[in-house]
Scaffold this motif. Sequence first.
Motif, PDB file in Angstrom:
ATOM      1  N   VAL A 140       0.798  -1.223   0.000  1.00 32.85           N
ATOM      2  CA  VAL A 140       0.000   0.000   0.000  1.00 32.85           C
ATOM      3  C   VAL A 140       0.832   1.276   0.000  1.00 32.85           C
ATOM      4  CG1 VAL A 140      -2.079  -1.012   0.968  1.00 32.85           C
ATOM      5  CG2 VAL A 140      -0.316  -0.158   2.502  1.00 32.85           C
ATOM      6  N   GLY A 141       2.132   1.165   0.152  1.00 32.69           N
ATOM      7  CA  GLY A 141       2.941   2.368   0.096  1.00 32.69           C
ATOM      8  C   GLY A 141       4.386   2.141   0.469  1.00 32.69           C
ATOM      9  N   GLN A 142       5.211   3.123   0.101  1.00 33.61           N
ATOM     10  CA  GLN A 142       6.641   3.095   0.405  1.00 33.61           C
ATOM     11  C   GLN A 142       6.948   3.822   1.716  1.00 33.61           C
ATOM     12  OE1 GLN A 142       9.133   1.714  -1.542  1.00 33.61           O
ATOM     13  NE2 GLN A 142       7.635   0.909  -2.987  1.00 33.61           N
ATOM     14  N   SER A 143       5.947   4.539   2.247  1.00 35.16           N
ATOM     15  CA  SER A 143       6.137   5.274   3.494  1.00 35.16           C
ATOM     16  C   SER A 143       4.821   5.243   4.270  1.00 35.16           C
ATOM     17  CB  SER A 143       6.532   6.721   3.222  1.00 35.16           C
ATOM     18  OG  SER A 143       5.461   7.421   2.629  1.00 35.16           O
ATOM     19  N   GLU A 144       4.922   5.552   5.544  1.00 36.59           N
ATOM     20  CA  GLU A 144       3.716   5.589   6.378  1.00 36.59           C
ATOM     21  C   GLU A 144       2.770   6.696   5.905  1.00 36.59           C
ATOM     22  OE1 GLU A 144       2.524   5.459  11.092  1.00 36.59           O
ATOM     23  OE2 GLU A 144       4.620   5.574  10.508  1.00 36.59           O
ATOM     24  N   GLU A 145       3.334   7.824   5.469  1.00 33.93           N
ATOM     25  CA  GLU A 145       2.505   8.920   4.957  1.00 33.93           C
ATOM     26  C   GLU A 145       1.739   8.510   3.708  1.00 33.93           C
ATOM     27  OE1 GLU A 145       5.961   9.416   5.491  1.00 33.93           O
ATOM     28  OE2 GLU A 145       5.603  10.146   7.508  1.00 33.93           O
ATOM     29  N   GLU A 146       2.418   7.786   2.810  1.00 33.51           N
ATOM     30  CA  GLU A 146       1.761   7.319   1.586  1.00 33.51           C
ATOM     31  C   GLU A 146       0.632   6.350   1.923  1.00 33.51           C
ATOM     32  OE1 GLU A 146       2.930   5.062  -2.609  1.00 33.51           O
ATOM     33  OE2 GLU A 146       4.520   5.658  -1.238  1.00 33.51           O
ATOM     34  N   ASN A 189      -1.069   6.176   4.815  1.00 27.88           N
ATOM     35  CA  ASN A 189      -2.140   6.887   5.516  1.00 27.88           C
ATOM     36  C   ASN A 189      -2.991   7.737   4.589  1.00 27.88           C
ATOM     37  OD1 ASN A 189      -1.637   5.843   8.050  1.00 27.88           O
ATOM     38  ND2 ASN A 189      -0.164   7.430   8.557  1.00 27.88           N
ATOM     39  N   SER A 190      -2.423   8.236   3.500  1.00 32.34           N
ATOM     40  CA  SER A 190      -3.172   9.104   2.594  1.00 32.34           C
ATOM     41  C   SER A 190      -3.947   8.328   1.522  1.00 32.34           C
ATOM     42  CB  SER A 190      -2.239  10.104   1.925  1.00 32.34           C
ATOM     43  OG  SER A 190      -1.328   9.443   1.070  1.00 32.34           O
ATOM     44  N   LEU A 191      -3.763   7.018   1.461  1.00 40.28           N
ATOM     45  CA  LEU A 191      -4.461   6.193   0.469  1.00 40.28           C
ATOM     46  C   LEU A 191      -5.952   6.145   0.786  1.00 40.28           C
ATOM     47  CD1 LEU A 191      -3.898   4.215  -1.949  1.00 40.28           C
ATOM     48  CD2 LEU A 191      -3.897   2.393  -0.254  1.00 40.28           C
ATOM     49  N   THR A 192      -6.792   6.432  -0.217  1.00 46.38           N
ATOM     50  CA  THR A 192      -8.235   6.357  -0.002  1.00 46.38           C
ATOM     51  C   THR A 192      -8.700   4.917  -0.191  1.00 46.38           C
ATOM     52  OG1 THR A 192      -8.883   6.777  -2.294  1.00 46.38           O
ATOM     53  CG2 THR A 192      -8.578   8.708  -0.858  1.00 46.38           C
ATOM     54  N   ILE A 193      -9.843   4.626   0.353  1.00 47.80           N
ATOM     55  CA  ILE A 193     -10.411   3.283   0.237  1.00 47.80           C
ATOM     56  C   ILE A 193     -10.731   2.978  -1.224  1.00 47.80           C
ATOM     57  CG2 ILE A 193     -12.331   1.799   0.947  1.00 47.80           C
ATOM     58  CD1 ILE A 193     -10.164   2.510   3.139  1.00 47.80           C
ATOM     59  N   LEU A 194     -11.217   3.949  -1.983  1.00 47.88           N
ATOM     60  CA  LEU A 194     -11.499   3.725  -3.402  1.00 47.88           C
ATOM     61  C   LEU A 194     -10.225   3.385  -4.164  1.00 47.88           C
ATOM     62  CD1 LEU A 194     -13.485   3.650  -5.742  1.00 47.88           C
ATOM     63  CD2 LEU A 194     -13.162   6.120  -5.999  1.00 47.88           C
ATOM     64  N   GLU A 195      -9.139   4.099  -3.915  1.00 48.36           N
ATOM     65  CA  GLU A 195      -7.859   3.793  -4.569  1.00 48.36           C
ATOM     66  C   GLU A 195      -7.404   2.383  -4.203  1.00 48.36           C
ATOM     67  OE1 GLU A 195      -5.885   8.277  -4.601  1.00 48.36           O
ATOM     68  OE2 GLU A 195      -5.583   6.971  -2.861  1.00 48.36           O
ATOM     69  N   PHE A 196      -7.594   2.016  -2.942  1.00 46.25           N
ATOM     70  CA  PHE A 196      -7.199   0.684  -2.496  1.00 46.25           C
ATOM     71  C   PHE A 196      -8.059  -0.397  -3.148  1.00 46.25           C
ATOM     72  CE2 PHE A 196      -7.399  -2.828   0.609  1.00 46.25           C
ATOM     73  CZ  PHE A 196      -6.087  -3.246   0.491  1.00 46.25           C
ATOM     74  N   LYS A 197      -9.362  -0.147  -3.291  1.00 44.48           N
ATOM     75  CA  LYS A 197     -10.245  -1.115  -3.953  1.00 44.48           C
ATOM     76  C   LYS A 197      -9.779  -1.391  -5.380  1.00 44.48           C
ATOM     77  CE  LYS A 197     -14.699  -0.276  -1.689  1.00 44.48           C
ATOM     78  NZ  LYS A 197     -16.071   0.229  -1.952  1.00 44.48           N
ATOM     79  N   MET A 255     -15.828   0.588   5.684  1.00 47.19           N
ATOM     80  CA  MET A 255     -15.120   1.803   5.280  1.00 47.19           C
ATOM     81  C   MET A 255     -15.735   2.358   4.003  1.00 47.19           C
ATOM     82  SD  MET A 255     -11.234   0.654   6.189  1.00 47.19           S
ATOM     83  CE  MET A 255     -11.237  -0.865   5.264  1.00 47.19           C
ATOM     84  N   GLU A 256     -15.887   3.666   3.963  1.00 47.45           N
ATOM     85  CA  GLU A 256     -16.458   4.346   2.800  1.00 47.45           C
ATOM     86  C   GLU A 256     -15.357   4.691   1.805  1.00 47.45           C
ATOM     87  OE1 GLU A 256     -19.720   4.529   2.477  1.00 47.45           O
ATOM     88  OE2 GLU A 256     -19.969   3.656   4.467  1.00 47.45           O
ATOM     89  N   ASP A 257     -15.723   4.806   0.521  1.00 47.91           N
ATOM     90  CA  ASP A 257     -14.746   5.068  -0.545  1.00 47.91           C
ATOM     91  C   ASP A 257     -13.919   6.329  -0.304  1.00 47.91           C
ATOM     92  OD1 ASP A 257     -15.517   2.787  -1.848  1.00 47.91           O
ATOM     93  OD2 ASP A 257     -16.675   3.810  -3.406  1.00 47.91           O
ATOM     94  N   SER A 258     -14.505   7.337   0.281  1.00 44.28           N
ATOM     95  CA  SER A 258     -13.794   8.606   0.481  1.00 44.28           C
ATOM     96  C   SER A 258     -12.894   8.596   1.724  1.00 44.28           C
ATOM     97  CB  SER A 258     -14.786   9.755   0.579  1.00 44.28           C
ATOM     98  OG  SER A 258     -15.661   9.544   1.667  1.00 44.28           O
ATOM     99  N   ASP A 259     -13.046   7.583   2.567  1.00 45.89           N
ATOM    100  CA  ASP A 259     -12.207   7.480   3.768  1.00 45.89           C
ATOM    101  C   ASP A 259     -10.755   7.223   3.383  1.00 45.89           C
ATOM    102  OD1 ASP A 259     -14.573   7.660   5.165  1.00 45.89           O
ATOM    103  OD2 ASP A 259     -14.574   5.581   5.848  1.00 45.89           O
TER     104      ASP A 259
END
Length: 89
Positions: free
Chosen positions: A21-27, A29-37, A62-66
């Motif tokens: 899900v990311g190369q850093s904790e910030e990346e 944490n900023s990932l949205t649920i829709l992007e992850f789906k 979890m909602e898509d915008s979360d």
Amino acid sequence: MGKIYQVIVVGIRGDKKTVDVGQSEEEMNSLTILEFKKKLIGKMLLNADPDELRLIFADRQMEDSDKFSDHHIKDKSTIFVVLKLPGGC
């Protein structure tokens, strides 16, 4: 080479996959649920639209915008995937 942040996903059939899900904790944490789906559909070879999937973490849908940070999702957390069913009251 840095750390890769990952989550464990339990799929519709009970199969478990590890998803980057990311190369850093910030990346992460900023990932949205829709992007992850969208990332998840490719990784788990699901034949579904993102709208048809529900993601559950810590007994909460979890909602898509979360964002991951909204739910305190950390490295190696487990997320469950279920299909949305039409209908209901």
